[in-house]
Scaffold this active site. Structure first.
Site, PDB file in Angstrom:
ATOM      1  N   ASN A   9       0.863  -1.180   0.000  1.00 55.90           N
ATOM      2  CA  ASN A   9       0.000   0.000   0.000  1.00 55.90           C
ATOM      3  C   ASN A   9       0.904   1.236   0.000  1.00 55.90           C
ATOM      4  OD1 ASN A   9      -1.390   2.301   1.040  1.00 55.90           O
ATOM      5  ND2 ASN A   9      -3.093   0.968   1.586  1.00 55.90           N
ATOM      6  N   ASP A  11      -0.066   4.495  -0.265  1.00 58.11           N
ATOM      7  CA  ASP A  11      -0.774   5.748   0.056  1.00 58.11           C
ATOM      8  C   ASP A  11       0.153   6.789   0.677  1.00 58.11           C
ATOM      9  OD1 ASP A  11      -3.108   4.532  -0.736  1.00 58.11           O
ATOM     10  OD2 ASP A  11      -3.919   4.285   1.288  1.00 58.11           O
ATOM     11  N   HIS A  12       1.053   6.329   1.587  1.00 57.77           N
ATOM     12  CA  HIS A  12       1.835   7.315   2.347  1.00 57.77           C
ATOM     13  C   HIS A  12       2.976   7.937   1.553  1.00 57.77           C
ATOM     14  CE1 HIS A  12      -0.791   6.903   5.558  1.00 57.77           C
ATOM     15  NE2 HIS A  12      -0.429   5.684   5.889  1.00 57.77           N
ATOM     16  N   ARG A  20       3.584  18.915   0.556  1.00 62.30           N
ATOM     17  CA  ARG A  20       4.180  20.070  -0.106  1.00 62.30           C
ATOM     18  C   ARG A  20       3.398  20.503  -1.352  1.00 62.30           C
ATOM     19  NH1 ARG A  20       9.590  21.894   0.793  1.00 62.30           N
ATOM     20  NH2 ARG A  20       9.648  22.029   3.057  1.00 62.30           N
ATOM     21  N   HIS A  45      -5.614   3.559  -1.757  1.00 68.16           N
ATOM     22  CA  HIS A  45      -6.956   3.899  -1.289  1.00 68.16           C
ATOM     23  C   HIS A  45      -7.279   5.297  -1.824  1.00 68.16           C
ATOM     24  CE1 HIS A  45      -9.792   4.280   2.488  1.00 68.16           C
ATOM     25  NE2 HIS A  45     -10.408   4.556   1.354  1.00 68.16           N
ATOM     26  N   ARG A  47      -9.377   8.022  -1.395  1.00 65.39           N
ATOM     27  CA  ARG A  47     -10.347   8.476  -0.394  1.00 65.39           C
ATOM     28  C   ARG A  47     -11.217   9.588  -0.954  1.00 65.39           C
ATOM     29  NH1 ARG A  47      -9.047   6.757   5.093  1.00 65.39           N
ATOM     30  NH2 ARG A  47     -10.720   8.176   5.649  1.00 65.39           N
ATOM     31  N   ARG A  51      -7.062  12.874   0.312  1.00 68.30           N
ATOM     32  CA  ARG A  51      -5.989  13.400   1.177  1.00 68.30           C
ATOM     33  C   ARG A  51      -4.611  12.890   0.770  1.00 68.30           C
ATOM     34  NH1 ARG A  51      -7.234  10.219   6.763  1.00 68.30           N
ATOM     35  NH2 ARG A  51      -9.254  11.217   6.478  1.00 68.30           N
ATOM     36  N   HIS A  52      -4.553  11.757   0.081  1.00 67.60           N
ATOM     37  CA  HIS A  52      -3.230  11.294  -0.390  1.00 67.60           C
ATOM     38  C   HIS A  52      -3.275  10.920  -1.869  1.00 67.60           C
ATOM     39  CE1 HIS A  52      -5.071   7.582   1.036  1.00 67.60           C
ATOM     40  NE2 HIS A  52      -4.723   7.757   2.298  1.00 67.60           N
ATOM     41  N   GLU A  72      -8.568   0.310  -3.054  1.00 66.58           N
ATOM     42  CA  GLU A  72      -9.451   0.358  -1.880  1.00 66.58           C
ATOM     43  C   GLU A  72     -10.375   1.544  -2.051  1.00 66.58           C
ATOM     44  OE1 GLU A  72      -7.037   0.862   1.537  1.00 66.58           O
ATOM     45  OE2 GLU A  72      -6.086  -1.073   1.340  1.00 66.58           O
ATOM     46  N   THR A 102      -7.078   6.647   9.658  1.00 68.36           N
ATOM     47  CA  THR A 102      -6.971   5.507   8.742  1.00 68.36           C
ATOM     48  C   THR A 102      -8.275   4.720   8.877  1.00 68.36           C
ATOM     49  OG1 THR A 102      -5.640   3.571   8.125  1.00 68.36           O
ATOM     50  CG2 THR A 102      -5.792   4.064  10.487  1.00 68.36           C
ATOM     51  N   THR A 103      -8.453   3.695   8.026  1.00 74.98           N
ATOM     52  CA  THR A 103      -9.709   2.944   8.039  1.00 74.98           C
ATOM     53  C   THR A 103      -9.936   2.342   9.431  1.00 74.98           C
ATOM     54  OG1 THR A 103      -9.116   2.330   5.793  1.00 74.98           O
ATOM     55  CG2 THR A 103     -11.020   1.218   6.755  1.00 74.98           C
ATOM     56  N   GLU A 153     -11.062  -9.381   2.887  1.00 73.11           N
ATOM     57  CA  GLU A 153      -9.774  -9.003   3.466  1.00 73.11           C
ATOM     58  C   GLU A 153      -9.999  -8.935   4.969  1.00 73.11           C
ATOM     59  OE1 GLU A 153      -7.708  -5.515   1.967  1.00 73.11           O
ATOM     60  OE2 GLU A 153      -6.541  -5.361   3.815  1.00 73.11           O
ATOM     61  N   HIS A 193      -3.873  -4.469   7.545  1.00 75.45           N
ATOM     62  CA  HIS A 193      -4.040  -3.312   8.432  1.00 75.45           C
ATOM     63  C   HIS A 193      -3.194  -3.450   9.687  1.00 75.45           C
ATOM     64  CE1 HIS A 193      -5.604   0.324  10.098  1.00 75.45           C
ATOM     65  NE2 HIS A 193      -6.196   0.557   8.946  1.00 75.45           N
ATOM     66  N   GLY A 194      -2.238  -2.537   9.805  1.00 72.25           N
ATOM     67  CA  GLY A 194      -1.403  -2.467  11.002  1.00 72.25           C
ATOM     68  C   GLY A 194      -0.270  -3.480  11.057  1.00 72.25           C
ATOM     69  N   GLY A 215       1.216  -1.315   4.296  1.00 73.85           N
ATOM     70  CA  GLY A 215       1.651   0.004   3.856  1.00 73.85           C
ATOM     71  C   GLY A 215       2.507   0.743   4.852  1.00 73.85           C
ATOM     72  N   HIS A 216       1.885   1.158   5.966  1.00 72.20           N
ATOM     73  CA  HIS A 216       2.523   2.106   6.879  1.00 72.20           C
ATOM     74  C   HIS A 216       3.881   1.638   7.379  1.00 72.20           C
ATOM     75  CE1 HIS A 216       3.009   4.492  10.599  1.00 72.20           C
ATOM     76  NE2 HIS A 216       2.521   5.432   9.823  1.00 72.20           N
TER      77      HIS A 216
HETATM   78  N1  PXP Z   1      -6.011  -2.877   4.113  1.00 73.52           N
HETATM   79  C1  PXP Z   1      -6.941  -1.888   4.163  1.00 73.52           C
HETATM   80  C2  PXP Z   1      -8.336  -2.199   3.781  1.00 73.52           C
HETATM   81  C3  PXP Z   1      -6.578  -0.582   4.545  1.00 73.52           C
HETATM   82  O1  PXP Z   1      -7.522   0.393   4.603  1.00 73.52           O
HETATM   83  C4  PXP Z   1      -5.226  -0.303   4.842  1.00 73.52           C
HETATM   84  C5  PXP Z   1      -4.811   1.095   5.204  1.00 73.52           C
HETATM   85  O2  PXP Z   1      -4.992   1.929   4.100  1.00 73.52           O
HETATM   86  C6  PXP Z   1      -4.296  -1.360   4.750  1.00 73.52           C
HETATM   87  C7  PXP Z   1      -4.722  -2.634   4.410  1.00 73.52           C
HETATM   88  C8  PXP Z   1      -2.843  -1.144   5.056  1.00 73.52           C
HETATM   89  O3  PXP Z   1      -2.692  -0.854   6.392  1.00 73.52           O
HETATM   90  P1  PXP Z   1      -1.277  -0.368   6.958  1.00 73.52           P
HETATM   91  O4  PXP Z   1      -0.949   0.916   6.256  1.00 73.52           O
HETATM   92  O5  PXP Z   1      -1.527  -0.205   8.406  1.00 73.52           O
HETATM   93  O6  PXP Z   1      -0.281  -1.440   6.618  1.00 73.52           O
END
Ligand code: PXP
Length: 244
Positions: A9, A11-12, A20, A45, A47, A51-52, A72, A102-103, A153, A193-194, A215-216
């Site tokens: 992921n 997104d970040h 910026r 994602h 959104r 935002r990203h 997503e 976040t979600t 998921e 997620h996480g 992702g994060h």
């Molecule tokens: N899966 C879903 C559905 C999410 O919304 C996210 C966060 O955007 C992720 C996975 C990835 O989560 P993380 O960034 O915490 O790894």
């Protein structure tokens, strides 16, 4: 045993660019690096508040991603029409609240069942796989199967936030039980997620797990894997400049 693949992921990367309002760092370039280094796919994602990730990122990614492009998205008409134009390989339906960082939590499949069935059909008609981001609960897995979705998921966020051995084990058992049920009734399994370098190994024991969306923790770690070199490069430019 099912082989599990990684979808990164990114997104970040876009979060940093949006800070910026310029063009760096570029999510497209990030996607290429991820795919060159073992990612089987790219997840973003889009959104509602943009935002990203932006609409142009999703279109650009569609042109360069060689593996799976997983989008997503919320059940919103605006985002659905973008997704129908771009035609990713997979959509993952998620709940979305504007104020959240976040979600938070899984999709309310019961409350949105009719709409999910309609959207799943719409995307199947254009050859797009459909995944639902859900809490690891056999009843929700059952409902998800009834919508015609290809994948669930499993939301791993509560497991990742659990503290103490007993609580962690309880959350893992919920995930394993939900996955067993999904396998038994024939809906495919992703998770995310996480997840991080530390909490990932037990998740890899999940029966039938096909894809992980992470992702994060990857983008966070990338900062420190790359910071030394980035500083050295600019310090060298300064050090080798002609004296004035
Ligand atoms: N899966 C879903 C559905 C999410 O919304 C996210 C966060 O955007 C992720 C996975 C990835 O989560 P993380 O960034 O915490 O790894």
């Amino acid at each position: 045993m099912q082989k599990t693949v990684l979808c990164v992921n990114i997104d970040h990367v876009a979060t940093l660019r949006q800070a910026r309002g310029g063009i760096e760092p570029d999510p497209i370039e990030a996607a290429l690096v991820c795919e060159d280094n073992g990612a089987a796919g790219i997840t973003v994602h889009l959104r509602e508040d943009r935002r990203h990730i932006q609409d142009m990122d999703v279109a650009g990614l569609r042109d360069v991603v060689r593996g799976k492009l997983n989008l997503e998205m919320a059940l919103s008409d605006d985002i659905i029409s973008v997704a129908r134009r771009v035609v990713p390989n997979q959509i993952t339906l998620v709940p979305e609240k504007r104020q959240e960082l976040t979600t938070e939590g899984g999709l309310d499949v019961a409350a949105n069942k009719a709409r999910i069935i309609e959207v799943a059909r719409m995307f199947h008609d254009i050859g797009v796989l459909v995944s639902l981001f859900v809490e690891p609960d056999p009843r929700i897995v059952e409902l998800s199967r009834e919508t015609g979705a290809d994948f669930i998921e499993l939301h791993t966020g509560t497991y990742c936030g659990a503290r103490g051995e007993a609580e962690v084990q309880k959350e893992l058992d919920r995930i394993y039980r939900a996955a067993h049920h999904a396998k038994a009734i024939g809906i495919r399994i992703n998770a995310g997620h996480g997840l991080s370098y530390r909490n990932l190994p037990p998740i890899l024991e999940t029966p039938g797990l096909e894809e992980l969306n992470i992702g994060h923790s990857i983008i966070s770690r990338a900062v420190f894997l790359g910071l030394a070199r980035a500083v050295r490069e600019i310090a060298d430019i300064i050090a080798t400049a002609r004296p004035r």
